[in-house]
Design a protein around this motif. Structure first.
Motif, PDB file in Angstrom:
ATOM      1  N   ASP A 344       0.829  -1.209   0.000  1.00 42.26           N
ATOM      2  CA  ASP A 344       0.000   0.000   0.000  1.00 42.26           C
ATOM      3  C   ASP A 344       0.866   1.263   0.000  1.00 42.26           C
ATOM      4  O   ASP A 344       1.112   1.880   1.036  1.00 42.26           O
ATOM      5  CB  ASP A 344      -0.926  -0.035   1.222  1.00 42.26           C
ATOM      6  N   ARG A 345       1.291   1.647  -1.215  1.00 44.03           N
ATOM      7  CA  ARG A 345       2.175   2.797  -1.381  1.00 44.03           C
ATOM      8  C   ARG A 345       1.546   4.071  -0.813  1.00 44.03           C
ATOM      9  O   ARG A 345       2.211   4.868  -0.157  1.00 44.03           O
ATOM     10  CB  ARG A 345       2.464   2.964  -2.882  1.00 44.03           C
ATOM     11  N   GLU A 346       0.233   4.249  -1.076  1.00 42.72           N
ATOM     12  CA  GLU A 346      -0.440   5.474  -0.611  1.00 42.72           C
ATOM     13  C   GLU A 346      -0.446   5.570   0.914  1.00 42.72           C
ATOM     14  O   GLU A 346      -0.203   6.632   1.475  1.00 42.72           O
ATOM     15  CB  GLU A 346      -1.887   5.523  -1.136  1.00 42.72           C
ATOM     16  N   ALA A 347      -0.715   4.427   1.571  1.00 41.14           N
ATOM     17  CA  ALA A 347      -0.741   4.426   3.040  1.00 41.14           C
ATOM     18  C   ALA A 347       0.654   4.744   3.592  1.00 41.14           C
ATOM     19  O   ALA A 347       0.799   5.490   4.564  1.00 41.14           O
ATOM     20  CB  ALA A 347      -1.215   3.075   3.563  1.00 41.14           C
ATOM     21  N   ILE A 349       2.969   6.534   2.169  1.00 41.91           N
ATOM     22  CA  ILE A 349       3.252   7.957   1.957  1.00 41.91           C
ATOM     23  C   ILE A 349       2.467   8.828   2.947  1.00 41.91           C
ATOM     24  O   ILE A 349       3.006   9.782   3.524  1.00 41.91           O
ATOM     25  CB  ILE A 349       2.952   8.341   0.488  1.00 41.91           C
ATOM     26  N   ALA A 350       1.201   8.459   3.189  1.00 47.44           N
ATOM     27  CA  ALA A 350       0.386   9.242   4.131  1.00 47.44           C
ATOM     28  C   ALA A 350       0.988   9.193   5.536  1.00 47.44           C
ATOM     29  O   ALA A 350       1.126  10.212   6.212  1.00 47.44           O
ATOM     30  CB  ALA A 350      -1.040   8.709   4.145  1.00 47.44           C
TER      31      ALA A 350
ATOM     32  N   GLU B 310       7.819   9.461  -1.587  1.00 46.67           N
ATOM     33  CA  GLU B 310       7.707   8.639  -2.794  1.00 46.67           C
ATOM     34  C   GLU B 310       9.024   7.898  -3.054  1.00 46.67           C
ATOM     35  O   GLU B 310       9.035   6.709  -3.366  1.00 46.67           O
ATOM     36  CB  GLU B 310       7.363   9.504  -4.011  1.00 46.67           C
TER      37      GLU B 310
END
Lengths: 381, 381
Positions: A344-347, A349-350, B310
């Motif tokens: 989960d790249r988005e998690a 980053i968040a 990122e």
């Protein structure tokens, strides 16, 4: 100026330039030697007059002035600052304490319980240099305890962590105005015990350094107010005069921070070591391929294992709070790992941004500071 | 010499001593400026004659000689070594590359695929300074690929990690004696793909530094021999001449080490950050109470979060091997935690000793090196 013949070989001009560099280095060495002498004379004058060794504001102003001067000359200011700080570090490390002005002129004698131990001896020496009468109560002196402690102005307890509470309970009644102080590296239980056994003024101290230091310049001493804080103002002033930085903290916050700083940090290093021997690749190859950051990591892991396993077992196992803190760390690692497992790249980053805002402006400052440090670490290899 | 009146105040002698220190510092600055000039002249001479910028043996001998000289003068040798290394670091960082002697006089032109990217430009510049003819094949040049690659002596692939294998498969057939090289930070898949698409000489490189460096002095370049190693000897010699250190490694060992050095290291830092925000105590207080070791730890954690989330997501999620490695680390942490839960002091000590022998003599060396580093880190606060 004579111009070298470009068709000629490089040896002649290189030898000449290297001779000139040699000559410059000789002069630099003479100047650094002279600088160390002058700084040590400053220390002598300060000692004679009871002035603090370490004057943070003066130091900051001096560095700022030299940086500005470097800039005017077209020299890198960081280079000048680093060289000066290195010289100052040398000077502080070898500064001999000659004497300090006494902050409590009327204080009766001081008794150091555990005064024959290393930290007890260090405090005994500093107090002696500041004009106090210091007596020692060690393991074999308990039959003379009443005599030693009668009329004491301050009692300083400097015994191993596991003995502190017991030793406090063994103390006879102290004079009501006597200041009771401890040097234990945990603060909750010792401060509570001091308040219990003595109705007079109480102060908890934690010197954040080992007993091997030559002097206290720039060292940190944490303190936990116990009772009647006015009665310990002189002692805090005295310690400041020795060159130390004082930091007030509650017993609870202190002990939580120590859990992170000592127990969890050292335990994670131990776990990293265990991981490396289980992976069992070549350490030499790992070193050869290391980025400056990972090289630093390897150094900080490996250094642990050149030290005493018993010491680290004691630090880590000192309190059940440490185990709880380390369990929480392990759970948070699992939480982070869950993000990774899910891809989960988005998690990621968040969460990364959230942590970044917790660090606030410190993050940028740490990044800048780490560049300097890593460059320094890297230059050593 | 005039003796100060001991009854007088400290101001007059202190001011005089400080003026003298000022004067010494002015002279030190002039000498350091002169030293930087001389070193840059050495660089110019070396550049004109195609000599390597970085000569490790010479540097070691110079440092040893200065240390001996310091000892003779009663100066701390570590002080002199640190000051000199700091100056050398400054010099290396600003050394301008002027030219290098060409190691493969007969090589046909070089094509850099991805030559407009930052790392591609750096290698293009270095190869150009060494007298090679360099052409660029970037994103928009694929319709001219045949023309550019016909008769190439070397093809250097410098494209983002996720594109490497695809780009390699897009290449037209290369001349049979053409050397095919990549710069990817993983080596398994790229080297395998190069061997697949090209029957001629193959070499995998991993420059272990970012594209922002002014020059390659002291930087590490890892290399993985692919096929016909004799055909890449000249390139390795060329890179050595640029000042870099070369390290031969197998693709498998390289990728495992990178998992530790990049993915696991950064992920553990992320987990540490998560732990800190969940504990949510005052960072200022933690800093104030930090030992030098923990202060360093906080800096190394916090610095991550001043950077691009990122970028770190990509590094950590680059390969499933990374996840497997991090899972193994988590398991070993759990194994160590089990010892702690059981309160098994003996098991902790036994495991500690076992890890110590794996580190062998490195542990002592790391301990010594870390003292210097920690003192340096501590002097900065």
């Amino acid at each position: 100026m004579e111009h070298p013949d470009p068709a000629a070989g490089p040896e002649a001009p290189l030898t000449e330039l290297r001779d000139q560099i040699d000559a410059v280095d000789q002069q630099v060495m003479s100047l650094l030697a002279r600088r160390l002498e002058l700084v040590s004379e400053v220390g002598e004058v300060k000692g004679r007059h009871g002035l603090p060794i370490y004057a943070p504001d003066r130091e900051r102003r001096m560095i700022a002035a030299r940086r500005a001067e470097a800039e005017r000359r077209g020299l890198p200011p960081d280079l000048i600052e680093d060289v000066l700080r290195r010289c100052m570090r040398e000077a502080y490390a070898h500064e001999k304490n000659l004497g300090f002005s006494r902050q409590a002129p009327d204080l009766r004698h001081i008794v150091i319980v555990g005064g024959a131990g290393r930290m007890g001896r260090l405090f005994g020496r500093m107090l002696g240099l500041s004009g106090y009468e210091v007596r020692t109560l060690d393991r074999d002196d308990w039959d003379r305890a009443d005599e030693l402690l009668t009329d004491a102005g301050m009692v300083l307890v400097s015994v191993p962590i596991h003995d502190t509470v017991e030793v406090l309970h063994r103390l006879p009644a102290l004079p009501e105005d006597c200041l009771l102080v401890d040097l234990t590296s945990t603060k909750g239980a010792p401060v509570a015990a001091m308040l219990e056994v003595h109705p007079g003024p109480v102060l908890g101290l934690h010197p954040m350094f080992g007993p091997d230091v030559d002097n206290l310049a720039k060292q940190v001493v944490a303190y936990v107010p116990g009772r009647f804080p006015d009665a310990s103002t002189w002692l805090l002033e005295q310690i400041r005069l020795w060159g130390a930085r004082l930091h007030e903290v509650s017993a609870e916050d202190h002990d939580h921070a120590m859990g992170l700083i000592q127990a969890q940090r050292h335990f994670a290093t131990f776990a990293n070591g265990l991981h490396l021997i289980r992976e069992d690749r070549s350490l030499d190859e790992l070193l050869a391929l290391s980025s400056p950051i990972y090289r630093l990591e390897l150094i900080m892991i490996g250094r642990l294992f050149a030290q005493s396993p018993e010491l680290y077992a004691d630090i880590i196992m000192a309190s059940p709070d440490n185990l709880a803190l380390i369990e929480r760390y392990h759970d948070r690692f699992a939480e982070a790992l869950e993000i990774l497992r899910a891809g989960d790249r988005e998690a990621f980053i968040a969460r990364f941004r959230e942590i970044g805002s917790w660090f606030g402006p410190h993050a940028e400052r740490f990044l800048a500071e780490s560049q300097t440090l890593l460059a320094h670490a890297d230059a050593q290899r």
